[in-house]
Design a protein around this motif. Structure first.
Motif, PDB file in Angstrom:
ATOM      1  N   GLU A  52      -6.608   8.562  -2.786  1.00 13.35           N
ATOM      2  CA  GLU A  52      -7.264   9.873  -2.818  1.00 13.35           C
ATOM      3  C   GLU A  52      -8.755   9.797  -2.518  1.00 13.35           C
ATOM      4  OE1 GLU A  52      -6.494  11.382  -6.703  1.00 13.35           O
ATOM      5  OE2 GLU A  52      -7.069   9.505  -7.683  1.00 13.35           O
ATOM      6  N   GLN A  53      -9.343   8.594  -2.637  1.00 15.04           N
ATOM      7  CA  GLN A  53     -10.749   8.420  -2.254  1.00 15.04           C
ATOM      8  C   GLN A  53     -10.914   8.010  -0.791  1.00 15.04           C
ATOM      9  OE1 GLN A  53      -9.901   6.881  -5.506  1.00 15.04           O
ATOM     10  NE2 GLN A  53     -10.564   8.864  -6.304  1.00 15.04           N
ATOM     11  N   GLY A  54      -9.785   7.863  -0.098  1.00 13.65           N
ATOM     12  CA  GLY A  54      -9.831   7.459   1.295  1.00 13.65           C
ATOM     13  C   GLY A  54      -9.879   5.962   1.504  1.00 13.65           C
ATOM     14  N   ASN A  55      -9.739   5.166   0.420  1.00 21.37           N
ATOM     15  CA  ASN A  55      -9.730   3.715   0.550  1.00 21.37           C
ATOM     16  C   ASN A  55      -8.482   3.248   1.286  1.00 21.37           C
ATOM     17  OD1 ASN A  55     -12.146   3.220  -1.007  1.00 21.37           O
ATOM     18  ND2 ASN A  55     -10.954   3.748  -2.824  1.00 21.37           N
ATOM     19  N   GLU A  56      -8.655   2.274   2.156  1.00 28.60           N
ATOM     20  CA  GLU A  56      -7.544   1.759   2.960  1.00 28.60           C
ATOM     21  C   GLU A  56      -6.986   0.480   2.345  1.00 28.60           C
ATOM     22  OE1 GLU A  56      -7.657   1.333   7.513  1.00 28.60           O
ATOM     23  OE2 GLU A  56      -7.880  -0.738   6.784  1.00 28.60           O
ATOM     24  N   TYR A  57      -5.659   0.410   2.236  1.00 28.27           N
ATOM     25  CA  TYR A  57      -4.966  -0.760   1.709  1.00 28.27           C
ATOM     26  C   TYR A  57      -4.067  -1.331   2.806  1.00 28.27           C
ATOM     27  CZ  TYR A  57      -6.364   1.126  -2.835  1.00 28.27           C
ATOM     28  OH  TYR A  57      -7.086   1.612  -3.893  1.00 28.27           O
ATOM     29  N   LEU A  58      -4.097  -2.644   2.965  1.00 27.24           N
ATOM     30  CA  LEU A  58      -3.196  -3.313   3.899  1.00 27.24           C
ATOM     31  C   LEU A  58      -1.922  -3.659   3.157  1.00 27.24           C
ATOM     32  CD1 LEU A  58      -2.567  -4.597   6.630  1.00 27.24           C
ATOM     33  CD2 LEU A  58      -3.806  -6.652   5.868  1.00 27.24           C
ATOM     34  N   ASP A  59      -0.821  -3.086   3.574  1.00 24.78           N
ATOM     35  CA  ASP A  59       0.456  -3.225   2.878  1.00 24.78           C
ATOM     36  C   ASP A  59       1.235  -4.411   3.438  1.00 24.78           C
ATOM     37  OD1 ASP A  59       2.854  -2.957   1.569  1.00 24.78           O
ATOM     38  OD2 ASP A  59       3.477  -1.167   2.667  1.00 24.78           O
ATOM     39  N   LEU A  60       1.299  -5.492   2.661  1.00 25.54           N
ATOM     40  CA  LEU A  60       2.063  -6.665   3.080  1.00 25.54           C
ATOM     41  C   LEU A  60       3.416  -6.745   2.372  1.00 25.54           C
ATOM     42  CD1 LEU A  60      -0.728  -9.416   3.266  1.00 25.54           C
ATOM     43  CD2 LEU A  60       0.016  -7.775   5.001  1.00 25.54           C
ATOM     44  N   LEU A  61       3.857  -5.630   1.804  1.00 23.96           N
ATOM     45  CA  LEU A  61       5.207  -5.515   1.235  1.00 23.96           C
ATOM     46  C   LEU A  61       6.127  -4.704   2.130  1.00 23.96           C
ATOM     47  CD1 LEU A  61       4.764  -4.776  -2.583  1.00 23.96           C
ATOM     48  CD2 LEU A  61       5.142  -6.947  -1.451  1.00 23.96           C
ATOM     49  N   SER A  62       5.560  -3.744   2.831  1.00 25.65           N
ATOM     50  CA  SER A  62       6.294  -2.807   3.694  1.00 25.65           C
ATOM     51  C   SER A  62       7.543  -2.254   3.012  1.00 25.65           C
ATOM     52  CB  SER A  62       6.643  -3.446   5.045  1.00 25.65           C
ATOM     53  OG  SER A  62       7.409  -4.619   4.919  1.00 25.65           O
ATOM     54  N   PHE A 394      -5.224  -7.278  -4.583  1.00 23.47           N
ATOM     55  CA  PHE A 394      -5.095  -5.825  -4.565  1.00 23.47           C
ATOM     56  C   PHE A 394      -6.395  -5.134  -4.977  1.00 23.47           C
ATOM     57  CE2 PHE A 394      -3.875  -1.760  -6.571  1.00 23.47           C
ATOM     58  CZ  PHE A 394      -3.229  -1.173  -5.496  1.00 23.47           C
ATOM     59  N   LYS A 395      -6.957  -5.547  -6.109  1.00 23.78           N
ATOM     60  CA  LYS A 395      -8.110  -4.838  -6.652  1.00 23.78           C
ATOM     61  C   LYS A 395      -9.381  -5.071  -5.843  1.00 23.78           C
ATOM     62  CE  LYS A 395      -6.855  -4.308 -11.517  1.00 23.78           C
ATOM     63  NZ  LYS A 395      -7.278  -4.600 -12.906  1.00 23.78           N
ATOM     64  N   GLU A 396      -9.591  -6.294  -5.391  1.00 17.77           N
ATOM     65  CA  GLU A 396     -10.846  -6.628  -4.723  1.00 17.77           C
ATOM     66  C   GLU A 396     -10.763  -6.531  -3.201  1.00 17.77           C
ATOM     67  OE1 GLU A 396     -12.282 -10.398  -6.098  1.00 17.77           O
ATOM     68  OE2 GLU A 396     -11.782  -9.931  -8.197  1.00 17.77           O
ATOM     69  N   LEU A 400      -1.839  -5.441  -0.575  1.00 19.95           N
ATOM     70  CA  LEU A 400      -0.671  -5.324  -1.440  1.00 19.95           C
ATOM     71  C   LEU A 400       0.321  -6.443  -1.131  1.00 19.95           C
ATOM     72  CD1 LEU A 400       0.770  -3.587  -3.594  1.00 19.95           C
ATOM     73  CD2 LEU A 400       1.748  -2.241  -1.728  1.00 19.95           C
ATOM     74  N   THR A 401       0.594  -7.285  -2.148  1.00 25.60           N
ATOM     75  CA  THR A 401       1.549  -8.386  -2.013  1.00 25.60           C
ATOM     76  C   THR A 401       2.475  -8.377  -3.225  1.00 25.60           C
ATOM     77  OG1 THR A 401       0.043  -9.914  -3.128  1.00 25.60           O
ATOM     78  CG2 THR A 401      -0.090  -9.822  -0.718  1.00 25.60           C
ATOM     79  N   GLN A 402       3.327  -9.389  -3.359  1.00 28.79           N
ATOM     80  CA  GLN A 402       4.225  -9.474  -4.493  1.00 28.79           C
ATOM     81  C   GLN A 402       4.477 -10.933  -4.849  1.00 28.79           C
ATOM     82  OE1 GLN A 402       8.026  -8.532  -1.763  1.00 28.79           O
ATOM     83  NE2 GLN A 402       8.601  -8.830  -3.867  1.00 28.79           N
TER      84      GLN A 402
END
Length: 464
Positions: A52-62, A394-396, A400-402
């Motif tokens: 919601e703040q417009g921050n971009e996350y790279l999703d490595l879980l898909s 994730f935080k820094e 996104l991983t698992q």
């Protein structure tokens, strides 16, 4: 009547955790809040999520692999819009549909040439259920063999083939006449098959839990043994298929021809649940061998037009965008550059995988201070160290991983097949910084480790 999804989302944009806490799985909400993954995502495009703040996350879980082509791929979106606009007849049931016939044809052009028929269902676990039933009917045998640490789904038949006990606890008794052998152990497999009462050996070409890769001779020998003892060789490609490993199907790495291939996840680009089983003609003909048996196995929604259109569009995207080739290239780049760091970091054991199915494994270090810190985490909960990797990523770094599986010191990457060189550079930079931080004892990242250990010990105390 006025009804708007956009209005509903606007009205409840901050309510999702409360809604799930009250009406769905409250424990999942607790997990997300505990590890700091409680974000309000508002948009998704390709390999990126935006909060919601417009921050971009790279999703490595898909989405556990379903968004292999990225989220909201325009080709698939347009195919689904077109289906809705055409007002097609759907699920007439006392009929057969054009789109399901076309998708079956296209799928079978990609599989080994011994597979000539397709069966559609709604998910990976349903594909495994179908394979179990078809194998039993075709062979007139009952026993099904899988591998230790396998994952084939969570419905009762598929759950019976899961090699992880945590998924089974409290749900028994499960399907009878199921057993497991160690993965990559041909002697154990031959001993199990030599009884000549095994209907099928169901195996992931690369195990999803841990990203375990077999020796090069393993699957060819599996094929030979199954033929020798009259057992069907079933490849579970629900996660490994459709370009994930740098080949269209993972079995292509070893040149084998299973009797059945189970598929799902990426088959619809993530939009509509869909699964399938590709099989030999004799298997299909044995199950549906008379007109009165035309409906002995099926699924109400399995060949719906939305799912079939999404599947056709997904296959076109894989081909036109050369995603199999990109998967191989990106995966080799990430694995190679991570392995180059092993001499620099004591905790880092190796990176491994094929294509865009990647494991990063960690190990006990040699240095006294690092080993003591490692043992503190392991004593609290085996595999806890990986949370000290995934949470800071994730935080820094907004990646996104698992963790690859229960009790494993393995972080798993299952990214969309569309990653760019810039994305790869971002992954390597983030891992380098995060792993380097774990070598600073004491340090801020180990405060996280202590908190994780404390939560784990409290959870154990609550179970006793």
């Amino acid at each position: 009547m006025s009804f708007s999804i956009a209005d509903l989302l606007s009205q409840h944009r901050t309510d999702k955790f409360d809604l799930h806490d009250h009406y769905l799985n409250a424990q999942m909400v607790r997990v997300l809040k505990t590890i700091g993954y409680d974000r309000n995502y508002e948009r998704a495009a390709g390999q990126y999520l935006y909060d919601e703040q417009g921050n971009e996350y790279l999703d490595l879980l898909s989405g556990f692999g379903v968004y292999a082509f990225g989220r909201n791929h325009p080709v698939i979106v347009n195919a689904l819009k077109e289906v809705l606009s055409l007002e097609l007849p759907d699920l007439v049931q006392m009929d057969v549909s054009i789109l399901s016939g076309l998708l079956a044809k296209e799928i079978l052009t990609t599989t080994p040439d011994n597979l000539e028929r397709a069966f559609f269902c709604n998910s990976g676990t349903e594909a495994v259920e179908a394979a179990i039933k078809f194998a039993r009917y075709f062979t007139k045998r009952n026993r099904i063999i899988c591998c230790d640490h396998a994952y084939h789904g969570l419905t009762m038949g598929a759950l019976s083939l899961n090699g992880e006990q945590i998924f089974k606890d409290g749900f028994g008794p499960l399907l009878q006449d199921c057993g497991s052998v160690p993965f990559n152990d041909l002697a154990a497999l031959e001993q199990a098959l030599s009884s000549r009462n095994v209907a099928a050996f169901v195996v992931e070409p690369i195990q999803g839990k841990g990203v375990n890769i077999p020796d090069d001779h393993y699957l060819p020998e599996v094929e030979r043994m199954c033929k020798k003892y009259g057992t069907l060789f079933v490849a579970d490609e629900i996660q490994t298929g459709l370009g994930r490993t740098g080949k269209f199907w993972a079995v292509e790495h070893w040149g084998v021809k299973p009797d059945m291939i189970c598929m799902a996840k990426a088959l619809s680009g993530g939009f509509v649940p869909v699964g399938a089983v590709a099989m030999t003609q004799p298997i299909m003909d044995s199950v549906f061998n008379r007109m009165d048996r035309a409906v002995v196995h099926g699924s109400t929604f399995s060949k719906n037009n939305m799912a079939m259109a999404a599947g056709l569009a997904s296959l076109e995207v894989i081909k036109s965008e050369k995603l199999v080739e990109n998967s191989a290239k990106v995966g080799a780049d990430i694995i190679g550059r991570l392995n180059a760091l092993t001499g620099q970091f004591e905790f880092l054991k190796e990176a491994r995988g094929k294509g865009s199915m990647i494991a990063v494994e960690f190990k006990s270090p040699d240095s006294f201070s690092l080993k003591a810190a490692w043992m503190m985490l392991e004593a609290a909960n085996k595999g806890l160290f990986c949370q000290m990797i995934t949470i800071p990523l994730f935080k820094e770094h907004r990646i996104l991983t698992q963790v690859a599986g229960h009790g494993m010191n393995v972080v798993k990457l299952l990214p969309p097949l569309i990653l760019t060189q810039k994305d790869c550079d971002r992954v390597i930079s983030a891992f380098t910084k995060t792993v380097a931080d774990t070598h600073q004892v004491p340090g801020s990242i180990w405060e996280l480790g202590k908190n994780l250990a404390s939560h784990a010990l409290k959870a154990k105390a609550g179970q006793s």
